[in-house]
Every structure is written in C-alpha cells, then in structure tokens.
Design a protein around this motif. Structure first.
Motif, PDB file in Angstrom:
ATOM      1  N   ILE A 130      21.522  25.049  18.669  1.00 67.20           N
ATOM      2  CA  ILE A 130      20.824  23.905  19.258  1.00 67.20           C
ATOM      3  C   ILE A 130      19.338  24.170  19.450  1.00 67.20           C
ATOM      4  O   ILE A 130      18.669  23.494  20.217  1.00 67.20           O
ATOM      5  CB  ILE A 130      21.459  23.493  20.605  1.00 67.20           C
ATOM      6  N   SER A 131      18.813  25.144  18.732  1.00 65.76           N
ATOM      7  CA  SER A 131      17.375  25.387  18.778  1.00 65.76           C
ATOM      8  C   SER A 131      16.668  24.355  17.914  1.00 65.76           C
ATOM      9  O   SER A 131      16.969  24.221  16.720  1.00 65.76           O
ATOM     10  CB  SER A 131      17.043  26.792  18.252  1.00 65.76           C
ATOM     11  N   PRO A 132      15.712  23.612  18.460  1.00 67.26           N
ATOM     12  CA  PRO A 132      15.021  22.579  17.675  1.00 67.26           C
ATOM     13  C   PRO A 132      14.146  23.163  16.571  1.00 67.26           C
ATOM     14  O   PRO A 132      13.726  22.445  15.669  1.00 67.26           O
ATOM     15  CB  PRO A 132      14.175  21.846  18.727  1.00 67.26           C
ATOM     16  N   GLU A 133      13.863  24.473  16.627  1.00 61.80           N
ATOM     17  CA  GLU A 133      13.020  25.097  15.613  1.00 61.80           C
ATOM     18  C   GLU A 133      13.818  25.608  14.419  1.00 61.80           C
ATOM     19  O   GLU A 133      13.249  25.910  13.372  1.00 61.80           O
ATOM     20  CB  GLU A 133      12.227  26.269  16.208  1.00 61.80           C
ATOM     21  N   SER A 134      15.129  25.740  14.559  1.00 62.46           N
ATOM     22  CA  SER A 134      15.941  26.337  13.506  1.00 62.46           C
ATOM     23  C   SER A 134      16.169  25.366  12.349  1.00 62.46           C
ATOM     24  O   SER A 134      16.717  24.279  12.528  1.00 62.46           O
ATOM     25  CB  SER A 134      17.304  26.783  14.060  1.00 62.46           C
ATOM     26  N   LYS A 135      15.771  25.762  11.140  1.00 61.20           N
ATOM     27  CA  LYS A 135      15.966  24.926   9.957  1.00 61.20           C
ATOM     28  C   LYS A 135      17.434  24.877   9.541  1.00 61.20           C
ATOM     29  O   LYS A 135      17.841  23.995   8.794  1.00 61.20           O
ATOM     30  CB  LYS A 135      15.113  25.446   8.806  1.00 61.20           C
ATOM     31  N   LYS A 136      18.222  25.846  10.019  1.00 57.50           N
ATOM     32  CA  LYS A 136      19.632  25.893   9.651  1.00 57.50           C
ATOM     33  C   LYS A 136      20.509  25.109  10.623  1.00 57.50           C
ATOM     34  O   LYS A 136      21.706  24.981  10.405  1.00 57.50           O
ATOM     35  CB  LYS A 136      20.098  27.349   9.576  1.00 57.50           C
ATOM     36  N   LYS A 164      11.473  10.021  24.017  1.00 60.69           N
ATOM     37  CA  LYS A 164      12.801  10.544  24.310  1.00 60.69           C
ATOM     38  C   LYS A 164      13.438  11.086  23.032  1.00 60.69           C
ATOM     39  O   LYS A 164      13.164  10.617  21.939  1.00 60.69           O
ATOM     40  CB  LYS A 164      13.685   9.445  24.904  1.00 60.69           C
ATOM     41  N   THR A 165      14.311  12.078  23.173  1.00 55.89           N
ATOM     42  CA  THR A 165      15.010  12.608  22.002  1.00 55.89           C
ATOM     43  C   THR A 165      16.013  11.576  21.498  1.00 55.89           C
ATOM     44  O   THR A 165      16.484  10.728  22.257  1.00 55.89           O
ATOM     45  CB  THR A 165      15.763  13.904  22.343  1.00 55.89           C
ATOM     46  N   VAL A 166      16.336  11.657  20.204  1.00 53.34           N
ATOM     47  CA  VAL A 166      17.246  10.694  19.599  1.00 53.34           C
ATOM     48  C   VAL A 166      18.623  10.738  20.260  1.00 53.34           C
ATOM     49  O   VAL A 166      19.259   9.726  20.464  1.00 53.34           O
ATOM     50  CB  VAL A 166      17.367  10.975  18.083  1.00 53.34           C
ATOM     51  N   GLN A 167      19.093  11.946  20.574  1.00 58.65           N
ATOM     52  CA  GLN A 167      20.375  12.093  21.254  1.00 58.65           C
ATOM     53  C   GLN A 167      20.180  12.971  22.490  1.00 58.65           C
ATOM     54  O   GLN A 167      19.287  13.818  22.542  1.00 58.65           O
ATOM     55  CB  GLN A 167      21.407  12.732  20.328  1.00 58.65           C
ATOM     56  N   SER A 168      21.024  12.783  23.487  1.00 59.07           N
ATOM     57  CA  SER A 168      20.902  13.569  24.704  1.00 59.07           C
ATOM     58  C   SER A 168      21.283  15.022  24.444  1.00 59.07           C
ATOM     59  O   SER A 168      22.098  15.322  23.573  1.00 59.07           O
ATOM     60  CB  SER A 168      21.812  12.982  25.791  1.00 59.07           C
ATOM     61  N   ILE A 169      20.674  15.918  25.196  1.00 58.76           N
ATOM     62  CA  ILE A 169      20.979  17.343  25.074  1.00 58.76           C
ATOM     63  C   ILE A 169      22.452  17.595  25.379  1.00 58.76           C
ATOM     64  O   ILE A 169      23.101  18.422  24.733  1.00 58.76           O
ATOM     65  CB  ILE A 169      20.099  18.172  26.035  1.00 58.76           C
ATOM     66  N   MET A 170      23.014  16.860  26.327  1.00 59.78           N
ATOM     67  CA  MET A 170      24.416  17.041  26.684  1.00 59.78           C
ATOM     68  C   MET A 170      25.322  16.690  25.502  1.00 59.78           C
ATOM     69  O   MET A 170      26.283  17.405  25.204  1.00 59.78           O
ATOM     70  CB  MET A 170      24.766  16.166  27.896  1.00 59.78           C
ATOM     71  N   THR A 171      25.018  15.581  24.824  1.00 58.22           N
ATOM     72  CA  THR A 171      25.807  15.195  23.653  1.00 58.22           C
ATOM     73  C   THR A 171      25.765  16.282  22.600  1.00 58.22           C
ATOM     74  O   THR A 171      26.796  16.654  22.017  1.00 58.22           O
ATOM     75  CB  THR A 171      25.267  13.881  23.050  1.00 58.22           C
ATOM     76  N   LYS A 208      25.140  19.510  22.995  1.00 57.88           N
ATOM     77  CA  LYS A 208      25.842  20.708  23.443  1.00 57.88           C
ATOM     78  C   LYS A 208      27.359  20.558  23.323  1.00 57.88           C
ATOM     79  O   LYS A 208      28.057  21.502  22.962  1.00 57.88           O
ATOM     80  CB  LYS A 208      25.455  21.027  24.890  1.00 57.88           C
ATOM     81  N   ILE A 209      27.859  19.365  23.620  1.00 58.14           N
ATOM     82  CA  ILE A 209      29.308  19.119  23.527  1.00 58.14           C
ATOM     83  C   ILE A 209      29.773  19.260  22.077  1.00 58.14           C
ATOM     84  O   ILE A 209      30.779  19.920  21.791  1.00 58.14           O
ATOM     85  CB  ILE A 209      29.664  17.724  24.076  1.00 58.14           C
ATOM     86  N   ILE A 210      29.028  18.651  21.165  1.00 56.04           N
ATOM     87  CA  ILE A 210      29.416  18.723  19.750  1.00 56.04           C
ATOM     88  C   ILE A 210      29.286  20.142  19.234  1.00 56.04           C
ATOM     89  O   ILE A 210      30.155  20.643  18.507  1.00 56.04           O
ATOM     90  CB  ILE A 210      28.555  17.755  18.918  1.00 56.04           C
ATOM     91  N   ALA A 211      28.195  20.818  19.603  1.00 54.27           N
ATOM     92  CA  ALA A 211      27.989  22.197  19.145  1.00 54.27           C
ATOM     93  C   ALA A 211      29.123  23.104  19.606  1.00 54.27           C
ATOM     94  O   ALA A 211      29.568  23.989  18.864  1.00 54.27           O
ATOM     95  CB  ALA A 211      26.649  22.715  19.662  1.00 54.27           C
ATOM     96  N   SER A 212      29.620  22.877  20.823  1.00 51.97           N
ATOM     97  CA  SER A 212      30.686  23.720  21.363  1.00 51.97           C
ATOM     98  C   SER A 212      31.992  23.558  20.579  1.00 51.97           C
ATOM     99  O   SER A 212      32.831  24.461  20.567  1.00 51.97           O
ATOM    100  CB  SER A 212      30.925  23.388  22.842  1.00 51.97           C
ATOM    101  N   GLN A 213      32.174  22.414  19.930  1.00 50.47           N
ATOM    102  CA  GLN A 213      33.392  22.174  19.156  1.00 50.47           C
ATOM    103  C   GLN A 213      33.410  22.978  17.857  1.00 50.47           C
ATOM    104  O   GLN A 213      34.464  23.155  17.240  1.00 50.47           O
ATOM    105  CB  GLN A 213      33.525  20.681  18.844  1.00 50.47           C
ATOM    106  N   TYR A 214      32.246  23.440  17.437  1.00 49.98           N
ATOM    107  CA  TYR A 214      32.147  24.192  16.186  1.00 49.98           C
ATOM    108  C   TYR A 214      31.954  25.687  16.411  1.00 49.98           C
ATOM    109  O   TYR A 214      32.375  26.496  15.577  1.00 49.98           O
ATOM    110  CB  TYR A 214      30.968  23.671  15.347  1.00 49.98           C
ATOM    111  N   ARG A 215      31.320  26.061  17.500  1.00 50.39           N
ATOM    112  CA  ARG A 215      30.926  27.461  17.709  1.00 50.39           C
ATOM    113  C   ARG A 215      32.128  28.408  17.650  1.00 50.39           C
ATOM    114  O   ARG A 215      33.179  28.141  18.230  1.00 50.39           O
ATOM    115  CB  ARG A 215      30.204  27.608  19.049  1.00 50.39           C
ATOM    116  N   ILE A 216      31.934  29.518  16.953  1.00 50.40           N
ATOM    117  CA  ILE A 216      32.968  30.550  16.845  1.00 50.40           C
ATOM    118  C   ILE A 216      32.408  31.840  17.422  1.00 50.40           C
ATOM    119  O   ILE A 216      31.512  32.455  16.843  1.00 50.40           O
ATOM    120  CB  ILE A 216      33.383  30.759  15.370  1.00 50.40           C
ATOM    121  N   ASP A 217      32.917  32.242  18.590  1.00 46.21           N
ATOM    122  CA  ASP A 217      32.406  33.436  19.269  1.00 46.21           C
ATOM    123  C   ASP A 217      33.044  34.714  18.737  1.00 46.21           C
ATOM    124  O   ASP A 217      32.415  35.767  18.722  1.00 46.21           O
ATOM    125  CB  ASP A 217      32.639  33.322  20.784  1.00 46.21           C
TER     126      ASP A 217
END
Length: 275
Positions: free
Chosen positions: A100-106, A120-127, A129-138
């Motif tokens: 969720i880094s805005p600088e990351s091209k990837k 304002k940002t196009v989407q909320s930071i909370m939205t 973060k929720i979507i990112a958490s569904q993909y993240r593999i720790d």
C-alpha cells in the motif's frame, strides 16, 4: 514523449472506438462533455479494484519471468499448479501488488492514491487496507490457505500450460501507429498490450489480453454486427507500429485470457497448446 509524426493528431484507442460504435451519445457525454455517472463504492470494490489487483499480480509475476528469461511451464506433476520456484515468484508478486505504498510501481493500489480535484484520494485508505489484507501472504509455507493465491496459481498454471515453451517478450506495451494516408489524417491509433509472448527462438509471437471480469462477446463479424475492436487494433498496431523496433509480423496467436476463471478465448488464432 510523443513521436514527431504524432504531434497535433488525435489519439484513437480501442475503448474510444468501442464506446462510439456502441452508443455515439454515450461517447459524447463521456469524452467531450466529460460527464461521469454516479459510482457505487461496493461495485467498484468488486469489479474494478479486485480486478486491478489481479491484473497487477499477473504483470508482476510475468515481469519476473521476463527478467529471468524463463520459459513458461506449469508444475511437472500437476498442470493446475506451479513449480516450487515459480510458486515463490507468485508469492512475491502477490505481496508486491498488495503493498500500500503510494510510491511503489509494483503496487496495484498506486493509482488509487491519486487525488481528485478536491484533494481527496480516489479510495479510502481503509478500503485499500482491507483489500490488501485479503491478498497478503505472511508465511510462504501457508500460501495455499489463501484463496486468492489458489485462484491465481491455478490461473497462471493454465496460462503457462497453453503457452508452454514460450517466453515473455513484452508487458504493458504501449504502441502507436498511423492509419493509411497518414499525411492527410488528423489522428493516430494507440493501445497498450497486456502481454506479448514469443516462441523460444522468437520465430512466432502471441498477443494476450487479460480480462478481469467478463470475456468479450462479439469478437467476430456476424450479420454485419460491429466486432470487438481490441484484437484487430492490437494486430494492426504490431504490424504498422510507428517505431520500427515495435513491429512484429509473425503473430500466430491472439487470445483473451480470463484471470479469475483461468480460461482462454482465441481471436482468429488459438494458444499453441490451447484446446
């Protein structure tokens, strides 16, 4: 930077043609009057944001294969899975896209940090973060417990199977071309091709367009109906690219590929190992 021959000319893309021929009035409202329909955030999450993430994961994964100059292939034991090395690449591609880094091209979310006119940002930071958490593999060892990983692995494995032995030639390739009678026209054609593959000896090439939701329907001429312009335009761009180094004459496969369903739909030419 625009090519000198394209200066003072109007850009025509596949979406422009599609919108105009589907409904000239809709094209006028959107492209000339700049009117936007009201958006439903839930629909955006389901259709657009998730599709954007899956698309970026494909881009990140195949970029890694391009950098390693690897040939496409699924697991030796199971065509619906990836080999151990490629599975690690997929985990990395997923985590990069889910950053969720805005600088990351990837990161798939980079565009959603862009601001509207009101700041304002196009989407909320909370939205995000929720979507990112569904993909993240720790934990890489636990990756198969993540349903998004399982869907993507199966889809990419099928992709690698139907293009087995091919390699990545280019990704997200922007190409421009002039129409016939270019000296008299005031426009040019442009498009971004998701993926271009080549045979191992680069004697044959394949064009692939990822689909994150529905497959196109009218891709062939039938009873005088207007076909989907995407593949015809891409093939024209590759044959007539304004930059000589972008031209490819021997395109032997052109397919649409559904990321979510892991299915391919050929346009004129099917994938080398497609059914």
């Amino acid at each position: 930077k625009k090519h000198p021959l394209l200066l003072d000319k109007i850009e025509i893309r596949e979406t422009t043609l599609k919108q105009y021929f589907e409904c000239p009035r809709k094209w006028l409202f959107k492209n000339v009057l700049k009117l936007s329909p009201l958006d439903n955030e839930a629909e955006l999450i389901d259709e657009f944001i998730l599709g954007t993430v899956n698309h970026k994961i494909f881009e990140n994964f195949f970029t890694k294969l391009f950098e390693k100059k690897s040939l496409l292939c699924p697991s030796d034991d199971d065509n619906e899975k990836l080999g151990e090395e490629n599975r690690k690449l997929l985990v990395s591609a997923i985590n990069e896209a889910g950053g969720i880094s805005p600088e990351s091209k990837k990161s798939a979310f980079k565009q959603f940090f862009d601001s509207n006119d009101d700041g304002k940002t196009v989407q909320s930071i909370m939205t995000i973060k929720i979507i990112a958490s569904q993909y993240r593999i720790d934990d890489e060892k636990e990756c198969t417990k993540n349903p998004n990983f399982c869907m993507l692995e199966k889809s990419i494995a099928h992709f690698c199977d139907i293009f087995r032995g091919y390699k990545v030639h280019a990704l997200e390739k922007e190409i421009q071309a002039l129409p016939e009678g270019a000296d008299e026209t005031k426009y040019y054609f442009s498009g971004k091709i998701d993926c271009i593959l080549s045979s191992s000896n680069e004697s044959e090439f394949a064009v692939v367009d990822y689909k994150t939701s529905l497959m196109p329907v009218n891709i062939f001429v039938k009873d005088g109906a207007v076909i989907d312009f995407q593949m015809p335009l891409y093939l024209y761009l590759l044959e007539n690219a304004i930059e000589e180094g972008d031209r490819l004459k021997n395109v032997t496969s052109a397919v649409f590929y559904s990321i979510k369903k892991g299915e391919d739909k050929p346009f004129l030419f099917q994938a080398p190992n497609g059914k």
